[in-house]
Design a protein around this motif. Structure first.
Motif, PDB file in Angstrom:
ATOM      1  N   MET A  99     -37.161  52.657  20.119  1.00 22.12           N
ATOM      2  CA  MET A  99     -36.577  52.474  21.446  1.00 22.12           C
ATOM      3  C   MET A  99     -34.834  52.141  21.386  1.00 22.12           C
ATOM      4  SD  MET A  99     -39.079  52.576  23.409  1.00 22.12           S
ATOM      5  CE  MET A  99     -39.889  53.508  22.429  1.00 22.12           C
ATOM      6  N   TYR A 105     -46.064  47.852  29.288  1.00 22.18           N
ATOM      7  CA  TYR A 105     -45.294  48.898  29.301  1.00 22.18           C
ATOM      8  C   TYR A 105     -46.381  50.318  29.052  1.00 22.18           C
ATOM      9  CZ  TYR A 105     -41.909  45.628  28.203  1.00 22.18           C
ATOM     10  OH  TYR A 105     -40.968  44.543  28.302  1.00 22.18           O
ATOM     11  N   GLY A 122     -37.809  50.285  26.384  1.00 22.20           N
ATOM     12  CA  GLY A 122     -37.844  51.717  26.835  1.00 22.20           C
ATOM     13  C   GLY A 122     -36.470  52.253  27.431  1.00 22.20           C
TER      14      GLY A 122
END
Length: 639
Positions: A297, A248, A164
């Motif tokens: 990511m 997530y 992330g």
RNA sequence: GUCCUCGUAGCUCAGUAGGAUAGAGCGUAGGAUUCCUAAUCCUAAGGCCACAGGUUCGAUUCCUGUCGGGGACACCA
């Protein structure tokens, strides 16, 4: 320095930069402390040759530094106290002989003995003017040192899991690592800035699951809504992983899911007879999804870093390290050295583990290098632990020529330090040394009140949010105003305040003020030549007042500050030096308010004006030189 | 229980490859603005450098221990 891992998403960056528009020209380094010490050593050697001092003196403890007390002169040395035993003399007797010999130097005007055997020296006035001219000539290369002698140093920092965007918790390590790299570069080391990508662990599995769900959601938003807990539960059960949770859930995963859709179309699902979207078994989608998800990511993280002005040289993939067999090879290497064995660990003390059971594991003998217990290398499912691949990675760095390695970690990884240092020793036959900088937490405040953040609620502050709120340069400088191993409060309001208690502003204001003085000079004395050449050639006699001398003295210390900060691996010392310089400069400037004769600009006295402008320019250069270490852009005006 | 880290002015913090009388900001008490940016500056008060030993010419700094704050302690990274 080649990038070692360039498969797939590891697009290499530009080669490591050699610093801001300059070469490290060893011959053009100015450091009067070093010059004086060189002279001192030369004089000592002369005394040895004359038989006054014995052969084979150990000079390693001899220092030359500026005394705290102005009255003690320009520089002081402890030589007599350090050498008296070797010389078989009393400190003050030795000091007496030395003090008489010192004015032999071109730099030293006089020397006298003080206290227990210090020798206080006064330098010739011309020395300070030479320093000023040197600063003007070298520009921001002033402060460069050759102490690193081109030694290769690897600085690894950030290394956040690619799951992330970066958040404020990563900010400090990112900035500290980057500034440390900048500092070592300035000190003459060959620096490689590196990021270790943990793209092989269970967190990446979690990422894969989350992205697959988002992918399903894109295909059928009603049946696979991210908010539909029942549907998620049914999905995990159907996949045969009822304990799996979607860890997530941020919206930043949607572009990753879109990328999956773009790449694989509908090949990772099936359609029912009614056309309904159906997930296929995990084995069919997890690998491809992980690959795409990590790529996206990592793009996100690199972009976050770029916003902060951070561009690292090498990104090394854990997955790649494992797949290329490097973990196996380092393990067999360690086995050969009898550093690995099968054994059972004692249960950990001080915390209750409900599920603890004695288990035979593959262990590394880190206790042989000072660790508290031996450490496991394999998980119970047979896959490598993070530690195992990290050993392989650090050996890889060693094999690439890095005998000096620095890692910047969060303080919560403190328990990991000893085993990693042990591993680096073992994997390099003791040739490589790893130092680890632990960064304490940053507490985010606003107007003195802690900001509440929780990952679950999704309102954690990202690095981008932080940058947008206060700006890259403010974030960078502020995070470097305290030593990393102390906790730090970051107040979103206070950090933007324009007052003396905000270091960032105060230093930038000093730099801006150097520009405003030149603007004013141009207005009031348009005919005055303020070119670099003219300033360098100016008659500096007007700069012999105590305040000017104080500024010159402080600026002469800059190369020494760089060296000591690099030696200690502590970039924050630069911040305090700059604050000190800014303060001295503001004080000098303000003298002109009380006594107009002390103003920088004197239309009737161009020579004096030119000399003072040369001093202002030097201050500007030294501040810019310091800020460049931090990767902070100096401001030419405020607002 | 073990390991790491920190303990310096009322508050927030520098400093220590061992050095002379330990610094800064805030806060407190005073002062400077017909003036190159007052977005600044000057002055004063404020300290057993947590505590106790050790190393030596000398320790806030290095070593050991104690106390106090924070962090970490199989098969997460």
């Amino acid at each position: 320095m080649p990038n070692v891992c360039t498969d797939g998403y590891f697009t290499p960056n530009d080669p490591p930069r050699l610093g801001p528009a300059r070469q490290n020209t060893k011959s053009d380094i100015m450091n009067i402390f070093r010059d004086v010490k060189t002279d001192l050593v030369r004089i000592l050697e002369t005394m040895v040759a004359k038989g006054i001092l014995p052969d084979g003196l150990d000079l390693s403890r001899v220092t030359v530094e500026s005394p705290k007390e102005r009255a003690h002169g320009d520089m002081a040395t402890n030589a007599a106290m350090v050498l008296c035993k070797q010389a078989g003399m009393k400190p003050r007797d030795l000091a007496d002989i030395l003090a008489k010999a010192l004015p032999d130097s071109d730099l030293i005007a006089s020397a006298e003995i003080a206290g227990p055997g210090f020798i206080n020296m006064r330098l010739k006035e011309s020395v300070w003017f030479d320093v000023l001219r040197g600063i003007l000539r070298l520009n921001t290369a002033y402060g460069d040192s050759d102490m690193g002698t081109g030694t290769k140093v690897n600085v690894e920092y950030v290394s956040a899991n690619p799951t992330g965007p970066l958040h404020i918790g990563h900010a400090r390590g990112a900035v500290v690592g980057d500034a440390l790299a900048g500092l070592l570069l300035k000190a003459g080391y060959d620096v490689c800035k590196e990021y270790w990508v943990n793209d092989a662990g269970s967190q990446i599995d979690s990422l894969g699951w989350a992205v697959y769900w988002r992918y399903l959601e894109l295909l059928d938003p009603k049946a696979y809504a991210i908010t539909d807990e029942d549907a998620i539960k049914a999905f995990t059960v159907e996949m045969g992983a009822p304990d799996r949770e979607l860890e997530y859930r941020g919206e930043y995963l949607i572009p990753a899911a879109q990328a999956v859709l773009d790449t694989f179309g509908e090949s990772l699902i099936s359609r029912g007879a009614d056309g309904a979207v159906k997930p296929v078994p995990v084995s069919q989608w997890l690998d491809p999804i992980r690959l795409v998800a990590v790529e996206k990511m990592l793009d996100l993280i690199k972009a976050d870093l770029a916003v902060m002005g951070i561009v690292q040289d090498v990104f090394t993939s854990e997955r790649d390290i494992i797949q290329s067999g490097k973990v196996d090879s380092v393990l067999s290497y360690l086995k050969e050295k009898d550093m690995v064995y099968r054994g059972i660990l004692e249960p950990p003390k001080g915390q209750k583990l409900d599920d603890w059971e004695p288990r035979e594991q593959t262990l590394f003998r880190s206790t042989q290098f000072g660790d508290d217990v031996d450490r496991p290398l394999q998980k119970s499912d047979g896959s490598w632990t993070y530690f195992a691949s990290d050993i392989a990675y650090h050996r890889e760095k060693y094999l690439r020529g890095f005998k000096r390695q620095i890692n910047v970690w969060g303080a919560d990884h403190g328990g990991y330090v000893k085993r990693m240092q042990a591993a680096v020793q073992a994997a390099s036959q003791g040739e490589a040394a790893l130092t680890i900088k632990l960064c304490q937490m940053v507490r985010l405040l606003d107007k003195g009140e802690p900001m509440k953040m929780s990952k679950r609620a999704g309102n954690f502050v990202t690095l981008r949010d932080l940058e947008a709120a206060v700006g890259k340069d403010v974030v960078r400088f502020y995070l470097l105003t305290r030593k990393p191993d102390a906790p730090l409060d970051f107040d979103l309001t206070a950090v933007k305040e324009q007052s003396r208690d905000n270091m960032v502003f105060y230093v930038q204001y000093a730099h801006a003020r150097t520009h405003s003085v030149f603007r004013m000079a141009d207005e009031q004395m348009p005919d005055l030549d303020v070119s670099d050449a003219a300033l360098a050639a100016a008659d500096l006699a007007a700069l012999s007042g105590p305040a000017e001398e104080q500024l010159l003295r402080l600026m002469a210390e800059w190369p020494r500050i760089v060296e000591s900060a690099a030696e200690a691996e502590e970039p924050h010392r630069i911040a305090y030096y700059l604050y000190d310089l800014a303060s001295t400069f503001h004080g000098w400037w303000t003298q002109g308010r009380e006594d107009t004769a002390l103003r920088v600009i004197h239309p009737e006295e161009p020579d004096v004006t030119q000399a003072r402008l040369a001093l202002v320019m030097a201050v500007r250069i030294v501040i810019a030189s310091g800020l460049s270490v931090f990767g902070v852009q100096p401001r030419n005006e405020l607002n």
